[in-house]
Design an enzyme around this catalytic site. Structure first.
Site, PDB file in Angstrom:
ATOM      1  N   ARG A 231       0.859  -1.179   0.000  1.00 23.19           N
ATOM      2  CA  ARG A 231       0.000   0.000   0.000  1.00 23.19           C
ATOM      3  C   ARG A 231       0.895   1.229   0.000  1.00 23.19           C
ATOM      4  O   ARG A 231       1.898   1.281   0.726  1.00 23.19           O
ATOM      5  CB  ARG A 231      -0.921   0.042   1.227  1.00 23.19           C
ATOM      6  CG  ARG A 231      -2.114  -0.901   1.162  1.00 23.19           C
ATOM      7  CD  ARG A 231      -3.115  -0.526   0.057  1.00 23.19           C
ATOM      8  NE  ARG A 231      -4.242  -1.449  -0.015  1.00 23.19           N
ATOM      9  CZ  ARG A 231      -4.311  -2.523  -0.818  1.00 23.19           C
ATOM     10  NH1 ARG A 231      -3.311  -2.804  -1.629  1.00 23.19           N
ATOM     11  NH2 ARG A 231      -5.382  -3.288  -0.825  1.00 23.19           N
ATOM     12  N   ASP A 255       4.369  -0.329  -7.091  1.00 21.58           N
ATOM     13  CA  ASP A 255       3.104  -0.698  -7.734  1.00 21.58           C
ATOM     14  C   ASP A 255       1.955   0.068  -7.092  1.00 21.58           C
ATOM     15  O   ASP A 255       0.817  -0.006  -7.549  1.00 21.58           O
ATOM     16  CB  ASP A 255       2.861  -2.208  -7.600  1.00 21.58           C
ATOM     17  CG  ASP A 255       1.621  -2.655  -8.360  1.00 21.58           C
ATOM     18  OD1 ASP A 255       1.517  -2.323  -9.565  1.00 21.58           O
ATOM     19  OD2 ASP A 255       0.741  -3.306  -7.758  1.00 21.58           O
ATOM     20  N   GLU A 260      -2.638   7.535  -4.886  1.00 22.83           N
ATOM     21  CA  GLU A 260      -2.977   6.918  -6.174  1.00 22.83           C
ATOM     22  C   GLU A 260      -4.460   6.980  -6.538  1.00 22.83           C
ATOM     23  O   GLU A 260      -4.830   6.822  -7.701  1.00 22.83           O
ATOM     24  CB  GLU A 260      -2.556   5.428  -6.173  1.00 22.83           C
ATOM     25  CG  GLU A 260      -3.422   4.536  -5.294  1.00 22.83           C
ATOM     26  CD  GLU A 260      -3.005   3.060  -5.330  1.00 22.83           C
ATOM     27  OE1 GLU A 260      -1.817   2.773  -5.211  1.00 22.83           O
ATOM     28  OE2 GLU A 260      -3.903   2.216  -5.499  1.00 22.83           O
ATOM     29  N   HIS A 292      -0.768  -0.220  -9.786  1.00 18.41           N
ATOM     30  CA  HIS A 292      -1.479  -1.169  -8.906  1.00 18.41           C
ATOM     31  C   HIS A 292      -1.947  -2.388  -9.712  1.00 18.41           C
ATOM     32  O   HIS A 292      -3.129  -2.765  -9.675  1.00 18.41           O
ATOM     33  CB  HIS A 292      -2.666  -0.473  -8.217  1.00 18.41           C
ATOM     34  CG  HIS A 292      -3.050  -1.116  -6.923  1.00 18.41           C
ATOM     35  ND1 HIS A 292      -3.366  -0.402  -5.792  1.00 18.41           N
ATOM     36  CD2 HIS A 292      -3.165  -2.422  -6.563  1.00 18.41           C
ATOM     37  CE1 HIS A 292      -3.664  -1.231  -4.806  1.00 18.41           C
ATOM     38  NE2 HIS A 292      -3.553  -2.460  -5.252  1.00 18.41           N
TER      39      HIS A 292
HETATM   40  P1  NAI Z   1      -1.359 -11.284   5.060  1.00 17.96           P
HETATM   41  O1  NAI Z   1      -2.401 -10.828   6.017  1.00 17.96           O
HETATM   42  O2  NAI Z   1      -1.304 -12.730   4.671  1.00 17.96           O
HETATM   43  O3  NAI Z   1       0.103 -10.884   5.615  1.00 17.96           O
HETATM   44  C1  NAI Z   1       0.388  -9.640   6.194  1.00 17.96           C
HETATM   45  C2  NAI Z   1       1.540  -9.815   7.156  1.00 17.96           C
HETATM   46  O4  NAI Z   1       1.889  -8.531   7.667  1.00 17.96           O
HETATM   47  C3  NAI Z   1       1.210 -10.718   8.341  1.00 17.96           C
HETATM   48  O5  NAI Z   1       2.216 -11.701   8.517  1.00 17.96           O
HETATM   49  C4  NAI Z   1       1.153  -9.750   9.515  1.00 17.96           C
HETATM   50  O6  NAI Z   1       1.560 -10.349  10.743  1.00 17.96           O
HETATM   51  C5  NAI Z   1       2.132  -8.693   9.053  1.00 17.96           C
HETATM   52  N1  NAI Z   1       1.967  -7.436   9.780  1.00 17.96           N
HETATM   53  C6  NAI Z   1       0.833  -6.917  10.340  1.00 17.96           C
HETATM   54  N2  NAI Z   1       1.118  -5.760  10.951  1.00 17.96           N
HETATM   55  C7  NAI Z   1       2.442  -5.542  10.768  1.00 17.96           C
HETATM   56  C8  NAI Z   1       3.320  -4.516  11.182  1.00 17.96           C
HETATM   57  N3  NAI Z   1       2.899  -3.473  11.934  1.00 17.96           N
HETATM   58  N4  NAI Z   1       4.626  -4.612  10.834  1.00 17.96           N
HETATM   59  C9  NAI Z   1       5.077  -5.672  10.101  1.00 17.96           C
HETATM   60  N5  NAI Z   1       4.283  -6.680   9.707  1.00 17.96           N
HETATM   61  C10 NAI Z   1       2.974  -6.606  10.014  1.00 17.96           C
HETATM   62  O7  NAI Z   1      -1.518 -10.364   3.779  1.00 17.96           O
HETATM   63  P2  NAI Z   1      -1.037 -10.659   2.292  1.00 17.96           P
HETATM   64  O8  NAI Z   1      -2.097 -11.390   1.548  1.00 17.96           O
HETATM   65  O9  NAI Z   1       0.335 -11.204   2.311  1.00 17.96           O
HETATM   66  O10 NAI Z   1      -1.038  -9.169   1.683  1.00 17.96           O
HETATM   67  C11 NAI Z   1      -0.118  -8.197   2.140  1.00 17.96           C
HETATM   68  C12 NAI Z   1      -0.544  -6.829   1.614  1.00 17.96           C
HETATM   69  O11 NAI Z   1      -0.397  -6.818   0.190  1.00 17.96           O
HETATM   70  C13 NAI Z   1      -2.029  -6.498   1.828  1.00 17.96           C
HETATM   71  O12 NAI Z   1      -2.232  -5.899   3.100  1.00 17.96           O
HETATM   72  C14 NAI Z   1      -2.319  -5.531   0.718  1.00 17.96           C
HETATM   73  O13 NAI Z   1      -2.157  -4.208   1.205  1.00 17.96           O
HETATM   74  C15 NAI Z   1      -1.254  -5.812  -0.335  1.00 17.96           C
HETATM   75  N6  NAI Z   1      -1.806  -6.290  -1.602  1.00 17.96           N
HETATM   76  C16 NAI Z   1      -1.458  -5.608  -2.753  1.00 17.96           C
HETATM   77  C17 NAI Z   1      -1.946  -6.018  -3.986  1.00 17.96           C
HETATM   78  C18 NAI Z   1      -1.564  -5.324  -5.270  1.00 17.96           C
HETATM   79  O14 NAI Z   1      -2.176  -5.570  -6.317  1.00 17.96           O
HETATM   80  N7  NAI Z   1      -0.550  -4.477  -5.281  1.00 17.96           N
HETATM   81  C19 NAI Z   1      -2.866  -7.157  -4.074  1.00 17.96           C
HETATM   82  C20 NAI Z   1      -3.106  -7.842  -2.822  1.00 17.96           C
HETATM   83  C21 NAI Z   1      -2.609  -7.387  -1.625  1.00 17.96           C
END
Ligand code: NAI
Length: 326
Positions: A231, A255, A260, A292
């Site tokens: 993000r 990305d 954005e 994105h």
């Molecule tokens: P997920 O929920 O599986 O993993 C997120 C990880 O971040 C978890 O291990 C969590 O413990 C950790 N986390 C939470 N708070 C934190 C903090 N303060 N400091 C460090 N780590 C922390 O999520 P996933 O599926 O891996 O997605 C990650 C991010 O990717 C999403 O939140 C979303 O913003 C982004 N995303 C971007 C896309 C794109 O098209 N560019 C598409 C899908 C997701």
């Protein structure tokens, strides 16, 4: 037949949502407008709304949806930082697609990294112009480099696996480290100081907002490559620019971008770019920006539509949804 107002429709949404909606007896009304306080009136008369990452689902929008008798906001995204979840609680069911393809995003992060450091985007333009000079295209090996992964959830772990395949040393930071994952966790401070490449894969929260800022940029290893497919607001864009200008940051792959929402996903090629920070970033020779698109694979689109339709069906059949954002 349940009718869902589908905001911020893009052409790539249509085939999959039409298919899965038809099979489940759900009619989507595909609207081009983004959902916000000015457009929420378009949802009047529908049973639910379907929203994407740059729609605004704040308290005022939620109150209006509730006044229309709408019970569900089905997000066709994993992230939900654009929704006032506290305000939604008890008023409207907000559900999401928790995972649709971690591979899509992790592979895009690696694609951006390789493109950037091996100058593929520049070589592509040169050779199309019959310019076969190699001047200025020198890259560096990934093998043996240290990559710091912030957030070791679904996407972060796939990215770690990919990096290990390249022979890189992986270190990671996560607020909730998984001791059983076989990952070398370090403090965020150590990650910032030791990494040759840093890739962000954590959600945007009040804690992670501007995680990379003027202070933390100073800790970075000189020449570090920054990748953000998570993000935009994880990074303070002004501090990033300063870090690039100071030659502290060697390359950047974005990305996502913190401002954005009115720019990405749209063709702005005929317009003057009002966002000067973005314009300056785009003019940097070592900054690569995609709009994105990390999620945008055929597999991900299928999964997003299927799970969103399942979420809506479950809600109307049972009054709740297992993918509700709590
Ligand atoms: P997920 O929920 O599986 O993993 C997120 C990880 O971040 C978890 O291990 C969590 O413990 C950790 N986390 C939470 N708070 C934190 C903090 N303060 N400091 C460090 N780590 C922390 O999520 P996933 O599926 O891996 O997605 C990650 C991010 O990717 C999403 O939140 C979303 O913003 C982004 N995303 C971007 C896309 C794109 O098209 N560019 C598409 C899908 C997701």
């Amino acid at each position: 037949m349940k009718r869902i107002a589908f905001f911020d429709t893009k052409s790539y949404d249509l085939p999959t949502f039409e298919k899965y909606g038809r099979e489940a007896g759900i009619e989507f009304k595909f609207l081009e407008s983004k959902l916000n306080e000015d457009t929420v009136g378009l949802a009047r008369g529908y049973d639910g709304v379907c929203a994407f990452v740059n729609d605004t689902v704040n308290a005022a929008v939620i109150d209006t949806l509730v006044s229309f008798g709408i019970g569900i906001v089905a997000l066709r995204s994993a992230g939900y930082n654009h929704v006032d979840i506290d305000h939604a609680r008890g008023r409207v069911c907000v559900c999401r697609v928790p995972a649709y393809s971690p591979y899509a995003v992790a592979e895009h992060a690696m694609a951006m990294l390789l493109t950037s450091i091996r100058r593929i985007h520049k070589a592509y333009i040169r050779t199309r112009d019959f310019n076969f000079s190699l001047n200025g295209l020198t890259g560096f090996d990934l093998h043996g480099k240290t990559v710091g992964v912030v957030g070791t959830g679904k996407i972060g772990r796939v990215f770690i696996d990919i990096c290990r395949g390249f022979g890189m040393r992986v270190i990671a930071y996560d607020k909730y480290p998984d001791a059983a994952a076989g990952i070398d966790y370090v403090s965020l401070d150590t990650l910032f100081r030791e990494s040759d490449i840093i890739s962000f894969h954590c959600p945007l929260t009040s804690e992670t907002y501007h995680m990379l800022n003027a202070e933390t940029v100073k800790k970075l290893k000189k020449g570090v490559v920054i990748i953000n497919t998570s993000r935009g607001a994880l990074i303070d864009s002004e501090a990033l620019l300063d870090g690039i200008r100071a030659r502290q940051i060697g390359a950047t792959c974005l990305d996502v971008y913190e401002e954005e929402s009115d720019i990405f996903f749209e063709d702005n090629s005929g317009h003057i770019m009002e966002d000067e920070t973005l314009a300056r970033l785009l003019f940097m020779p070592n900054v690569l920006i995609t709009s994105h698109q990390a999620f945008l694979t055929q597999e991900a689109l299928e999964n997003i539509a299927r799970v969103t339709v399942d979420n809506i069906t479950e809600f109307f059949n049972t009054g709740k949804c297992s993918n509700e954002v709590k």
